[in-house]
Scaffold this motif. Structure first.
Motif, mmCIF file in Angstrom:
data_model
loop_
_atom_site.group_PDB
_atom_site.id
_atom_site.type_symbol
_atom_site.label_atom_id
_atom_site.label_comp_id
_atom_site.label_asym_id
_atom_site.label_seq_id
_atom_site.Cartn_x
_atom_site.Cartn_y
_atom_site.Cartn_z
ATOM 1 N N THR A 86 0.835 -1.205 0.000
ATOM 2 C CA THR A 86 0.000 0.000 0.000
ATOM 3 C C THR A 86 0.866 1.249 0.000
ATOM 4 O OG1 THR A 86 -1.793 -1.146 1.162
ATOM 5 C CG2 THR A 86 -1.796 1.263 1.269
ATOM 6 N N ALA A 87 1.910 1.267 0.833
ATOM 7 C CA ALA A 87 2.808 2.429 0.891
ATOM 8 C C ALA A 87 3.545 2.624 -0.433
ATOM 9 C CB ALA A 87 3.798 2.258 2.040
ATOM 10 N N LEU A 88 4.081 1.540 -0.997
ATOM 11 C CA LEU A 88 4.840 1.648 -2.247
ATOM 12 C C LEU A 88 3.970 2.130 -3.408
ATOM 13 C CD1 LEU A 88 7.102 -1.531 -2.019
ATOM 14 C CD2 LEU A 88 7.838 0.868 -1.860
ATOM 15 N N ALA A 89 2.704 1.769 -3.393
ATOM 16 C CA ALA A 89 1.795 2.195 -4.462
ATOM 17 C C ALA A 89 1.569 3.709 -4.449
ATOM 18 C CB ALA A 89 0.462 1.465 -4.335
ATOM 19 N N GLU A 90 1.889 4.345 -3.316
ATOM 20 C CA GLU A 90 1.699 5.796 -3.191
ATOM 21 C C GLU A 90 2.937 6.601 -3.589
ATOM 22 O OE1 GLU A 90 -1.374 7.238 -2.294
ATOM 23 O OE2 GLU A 90 -1.831 5.146 -2.781
ATOM 24 N N GLU A 91 4.048 5.918 -3.892
ATOM 25 C CA GLU A 91 5.290 6.626 -4.230
ATOM 26 C C GLU A 91 5.051 7.618 -5.364
ATOM 27 O OE1 GLU A 91 9.971 5.724 -5.366
ATOM 28 O OE2 GLU A 91 8.496 4.104 -5.505
ATOM 29 N N GLY A 92 5.516 8.843 -5.167
ATOM 30 C CA GLY A 92 5.348 9.890 -6.168
ATOM 31 C C GLY A 92 4.147 10.779 -5.942
ATOM 32 N N TYR A 93 3.237 10.373 -5.032
ATOM 33 C CA TYR A 93 2.067 11.215 -4.738
ATOM 34 C C TYR A 93 2.538 12.557 -4.163
ATOM 35 C CZ TYR A 93 -2.233 12.926 -2.624
ATOM 36 O OH TYR A 93 -3.301 13.706 -2.273
ATOM 37 N N ARG A 94 1.935 13.658 -4.625
ATOM 38 C CA ARG A 94 2.323 14.999 -4.179
ATOM 39 C C ARG A 94 1.145 15.743 -3.561
ATOM 40 N NH1 ARG A 94 6.987 17.179 -5.731
ATOM 41 N NH2 ARG A 94 8.309 15.981 -7.138
ATOM 42 N N GLU A 95 1.467 16.683 -2.688
ATOM 43 C CA GLU A 95 0.442 17.576 -2.144
ATOM 44 C C GLU A 95 -0.267 18.291 -3.285
ATOM 45 O OE1 GLU A 95 2.313 20.306 0.523
ATOM 46 O OE2 GLU A 95 3.041 18.732 1.864
ATOM 47 N N TRP A 96 -1.537 18.626 -3.059
ATOM 48 C CA TRP A 96 -2.308 19.264 -4.120
ATOM 49 C C TRP A 96 -1.813 20.674 -4.422
ATOM 50 C CZ3 TRP A 96 -7.051 17.388 -1.018
ATOM 51 C CH2 TRP A 96 -7.289 16.033 -1.306
ATOM 52 N N THR A 97 -1.528 21.463 -3.367
ATOM 53 C CA THR A 97 -1.129 22.862 -3.588
ATOM 54 C C THR A 97 0.093 23.255 -2.760
ATOM 55 O OG1 THR A 97 -2.574 23.691 -1.833
ATOM 56 C CG2 THR A 97 -3.515 23.554 -4.055
ATOM 57 N N ASN A 98 0.881 22.263 -2.328
ATOM 58 C CA ASN A 98 2.060 22.515 -1.485
ATOM 59 C C ASN A 98 1.703 23.219 -0.175
ATOM 60 O OD1 ASN A 98 3.786 21.312 -3.341
ATOM 61 N ND2 ASN A 98 4.109 23.232 -4.441
ATOM 62 N N ASN A 99 0.518 22.925 0.351
ATOM 63 C CA ASN A 99 0.073 23.512 1.620
ATOM 64 C C ASN A 99 -0.391 22.404 2.571
ATOM 65 O OD1 ASN A 99 -0.494 25.603 3.424
ATOM 66 N ND2 ASN A 99 -2.625 25.713 2.747
ATOM 67 N N ASN A 100 0.319 21.255 2.533
ATOM 68 C CA ASN A 100 -0.041 20.105 3.379
ATOM 69 C C ASN A 100 -1.458 19.604 3.117
ATOM 70 O OD1 ASN A 100 2.411 19.741 4.805
ATOM 71 N ND2 ASN A 100 1.894 21.442 6.151
ATOM 72 N N ASP A 101 -1.961 19.794 1.902
ATOM 73 C CA ASP A 101 -3.295 19.293 1.578
ATOM 74 C C ASP A 101 -3.163 18.030 0.724
ATOM 75 O OD1 ASP A 101 -2.211 20.774 -0.457
ATOM 76 O OD2 ASP A 101 -4.052 21.812 -0.987
ATOM 77 N N THR A 102 -3.690 16.926 1.259
ATOM 78 C CA THR A 102 -3.544 15.615 0.624
ATOM 79 C C THR A 102 -4.814 14.794 0.799
ATOM 80 O OG1 THR A 102 -2.743 14.546 2.642
ATOM 81 C CG2 THR A 102 -1.077 15.589 1.226
ATOM 82 N N LYS A 103 -4.882 13.704 0.064
ATOM 83 C CA LYS A 103 -5.997 12.774 0.270
ATOM 84 C C LYS A 103 -5.902 12.101 1.632
ATOM 85 C CE LYS A 103 -3.825 8.829 -2.106
ATOM 86 N NZ LYS A 103 -3.975 7.893 -3.251
ATOM 87 N N TYR A 104 -4.679 12.004 2.184
ATOM 88 C CA TYR A 104 -4.494 11.383 3.493
ATOM 89 C C TYR A 104 -5.090 12.269 4.582
ATOM 90 C CZ TYR A 104 -0.945 9.580 0.338
ATOM 91 O OH TYR A 104 -0.298 9.086 -0.763
#
Length: 198
Positions: A69-87
């Motif tokens: 599960t963790a490896l599948a997320e490699e490369g995921y980035r914040e949406w606006t560089n303001n700590n906003d994520t799907k997590y």
């Protein structure tokens, strides 16, 4: 209603049932659980409750599920560089440092019970909880293995990641909130910022 990712699922007993952020239900042990379902869309106030009975659960390979599960997320980035994520959206804590939330999200989406990997947005809570369980080890006294959680609490740092492997000199990790993304990293086993491992 078919867009399962637009809802938040909160079971009243995660010792019985864990639900991924896509609505996938994973039975942990037999029993009946009530699930609150809320829309993530702030324009709607859609809520409902569902009752689920879990029977015939089987043993899972939590380690493989967690790492995959963790490896599948490699490369995921914040949406606006303001700590906003799907997590953060999943854990209702967007716009906050999200390394611990990433670990929690991976554990949840892999179906790992909370008594194996806790859910928290705080690195300090991870460290304190595993110390209380006698499952925290300082770097000088321990060789990390795949699936451990690495804790950085030295030199003003507060960070957590997931150990992929280690050798005689180096520990290899995957981490959230490292340069605003999910990425693999490596460190000397005696790196001054590493405190220890859960």
């Amino acid at each position: 209603a078919k867009d399962y990712q637009r809802y938040i699922y909160i079971p009243d007993d995660e010792n019985i049932l864990i639900i991924s952020d896509t609505g996938l239900c994973m039975g942990v042990k037999e029993g009946t659980v009530s699930i609150s379902v809320r829309s993530k869309d702030t324009k709607e106030s859609c809520t409902n409750k569902i009752t689920v009975t879990v029977t015939g659960t089987r043993q899972r390979d939590y380690l493989t599920s967690f790492i995959d599960t963790a490896l599948a997320e490699e490369g995921y980035r914040e949406w606006t560089n303001n700590n906003d994520t799907k997590y953060g959206e999943w854990n209702l804590c967007n716009n906050q440092a999200w390394c611990a939330t990433f670990v929690s999200w991976c554990a949840n989406n892999a179906g790992v019970p909370k008594d194996i990997i806790i859910r928290s947005i705080s690195v300090s809570v991870f460290m304190t909880t595993y110390k209380a369980r006698n499952e925290f080890f300082y770097k000088e006294d321990y060789t990390p293995v795949k699936g451990d959680l690495i804790i950085f609490k030295e030199l003003g740092i507060s960070h957590i990641g997931i150990v992929l492997s280690s050798d005689d000199t180096t520990v290899y990790t995957i981490e959230g909130n490292t340069s605003n993304m999910v990425a693999k990293r490596s460190y000397s086993l005696m790196d001054g910022t590493i405190t220890g491992y859960c």
